[in-house]
Structures are given as C-alpha cells and as structure tokens.
Design an enzyme around this catalytic site. Structure first.
Site, mmCIF file in Angstrom:
data_model
loop_
_atom_site.group_PDB
_atom_site.id
_atom_site.type_symbol
_atom_site.label_atom_id
_atom_site.label_comp_id
_atom_site.label_asym_id
_atom_site.label_seq_id
_atom_site.Cartn_x
_atom_site.Cartn_y
_atom_site.Cartn_z
ATOM 1 N N GLY A 32 0.924 35.554 20.982
ATOM 2 C CA GLY A 32 0.883 34.263 21.457
ATOM 3 C C GLY A 32 2.254 33.907 21.914
ATOM 4 O O GLY A 32 3.293 34.178 21.358
ATOM 5 N N GLY A 35 5.734 29.047 19.024
ATOM 6 C CA GLY A 35 5.241 27.636 18.692
ATOM 7 C C GLY A 35 3.687 27.389 18.693
ATOM 8 O O GLY A 35 3.058 26.458 18.523
ATOM 9 N N GLY A 37 1.514 28.975 16.765
ATOM 10 C CA GLY A 37 0.927 28.895 15.490
ATOM 11 C C GLY A 37 0.605 30.052 14.842
ATOM 12 O O GLY A 37 -0.199 30.206 13.874
ATOM 13 N N LYS A 38 1.137 31.316 15.329
ATOM 14 C CA LYS A 38 0.905 32.708 14.900
ATOM 15 C C LYS A 38 1.151 32.749 13.575
ATOM 16 O O LYS A 38 0.020 33.126 12.801
ATOM 17 C CB LYS A 38 1.650 33.805 15.678
ATOM 18 C CG LYS A 38 1.457 33.748 17.254
ATOM 19 C CD LYS A 38 2.163 34.598 18.123
ATOM 20 C CE LYS A 38 3.369 34.476 17.736
ATOM 21 N NZ LYS A 38 4.049 33.495 18.284
ATOM 22 N N SER A 39 2.317 32.630 12.965
ATOM 23 C CA SER A 39 2.692 32.781 11.690
ATOM 24 C C SER A 39 1.965 31.905 10.788
ATOM 25 O O SER A 39 1.504 32.184 9.606
ATOM 26 C CB SER A 39 4.130 32.620 11.541
ATOM 27 O OG SER A 39 4.979 33.716 12.218
ATOM 28 N N SER A 106 4.833 39.485 20.915
ATOM 29 C CA SER A 106 4.180 40.914 21.672
ATOM 30 C C SER A 106 3.845 40.396 23.106
ATOM 31 O O SER A 106 2.752 40.400 23.436
ATOM 32 C CB SER A 106 3.285 41.376 21.083
ATOM 33 O OG SER A 106 2.056 40.523 20.593
#
Length: 201
Positions: A32, A35, A37-39, A106
């Site tokens: 995504g 910012g 919110g992936k992590s 990615s």
C-alpha cells in the site's frame, strides 16, 4: 548463477516444522501507499499471533533498508531488487515454519508476482492496505509527502512514481474506514477461515 553452488537439503523439513509449531507458514504481504498503515497493521497482527503462540516475524521496509538493502536507492530498478531480496528472505521464513509479515510499499505488480512465484500457491497472501492518497498525505507520519511535493524527494510513490494497486489480492483492508485493531482482526479471521491457524485459538 555460480554452477558450483548446490542446494543443501535440510535435515528437518518444512512440513515437520509446521507440525511441531501447530500451524501453517506463509508470507503475509502487506502492500500500500506510504502512510496507509502497513507497518502498524502488520505489527498489530504479529502481536496477536504471538499472543496465540504462533511463530511469526515482521520484515519492515525501513528496517530492512538499514541493513540488508542499505545499498539500494528508490529507482525502479532498485525497488525491484529490494523486493526480490525480501522475497528470498521471506521464503526462508516460510521454510522455517513461520508466518512472515512483510510491510513494503512494493508499488509494482510484477515485483509482487515475482515473490508470489517463489513459494507454493498457499504460501503467499497479498494484503492490500487500502487508503486514499489524500488521507495518506494528511497522515504523512514521516513528512515524506510534503518533501516530495516540494521536489526534495524524487521517485516518490503516489507523487511522481506510480503505485499499481493489486487487482486480485487475497485480502483488502481499509485503514481509513476501520481501526488498526479491526484491520488486524480481519487478517486473523482470514487465517482462521483458511485453516492456517486453528479456529479455537
């Protein structure tokens, strides 16, 4: 490839490790915009799995660029190499019988497909962390969008470099509509539905 390098078969198989651990192993690939919110979601899922006694590890984009991929920049070629290396590392985690959660922008579909093809069909779960660009810019936790808008950062995804959203991901989570806790629960529910982890956990 060096023809003198031969793959060494491990004494303990992936299936034996899974049996010992009591659960499946696979890549949970969070993709995504910056910012989105992936992590944060990946780490929330990791903590929930850990509390359930499930072996897992998070590979975070920024953290990996501090070590393994510190020699890479953000050109299209370097982004591809970044993902290729992560894919190979993630494959090793799957072989060890663990869930590996990867949090990387990615941006290119071809690169994500390359990683999918490294493992078995049930070992790559693409999770699209969906969030509108406008919302990501509002959050801008690292101040990167503003720098990109100012021309201080080049090849920034969503600004002057494209993001190719997944066309058929296994899971879509909307971080602008649901809390981090709710998004993480969606991932856990998916793993239970696929019987990757036991339903009674």
């Amino acid at each position: 490839m060096n023809t003198n390098v031969v793959w060494h078969q491990a004494a303990v198989t992936k299936e034996e490790r899974r049996q010992r651990n009591g659960h499946h192993s696979c890549i949970l690939w969070f993709t995504g915009l910056s910012g989105s919110g992936k992590s944060t979601v990946a780490n929330s899922v990791s903590k929930k799995l850990f509390d359930l006694g499930i072996q897992n590890y998070v590979l975070d984009g920024d953290n990996v660029r501090h070590g393994l991929n510190k020699d890479l920049g953000f050109s299209a070629e370097d982004r591809t190499e970044n993902i290729r290396r992560i894919g190979e590392v993630a494959k090793l985690f799957v072989d060890s019988g663990q869930f590996v959660l990867t949090a990387f922008i990615s941006p290119f579909a071809q690169d994500r497909t390359l990683v999918r093809e490294l493992v078995e069909s049930d070992e790559f779960i693409e999770i699209y962390v969906k969030c509108p660009l406008e919302e990501c810019e509002k959050r801008d936790p690292k101040g990167l969008y503003q720098k990109a808008r100012n021309g201080e950062i080049r090849n920034f995804t969503g600004i002057d470099s494209p993001y190719e959203a997944p066309e058929a991901p296994e899971l879509i989570i909307d971080t602008h509509l649901h809390s981090i806790h709710q998004c993480a629960d969606q991932v856990i529910a998916y793993l239970r539905d696929r019987h990757f982890i036991k339903e009674d956990l």
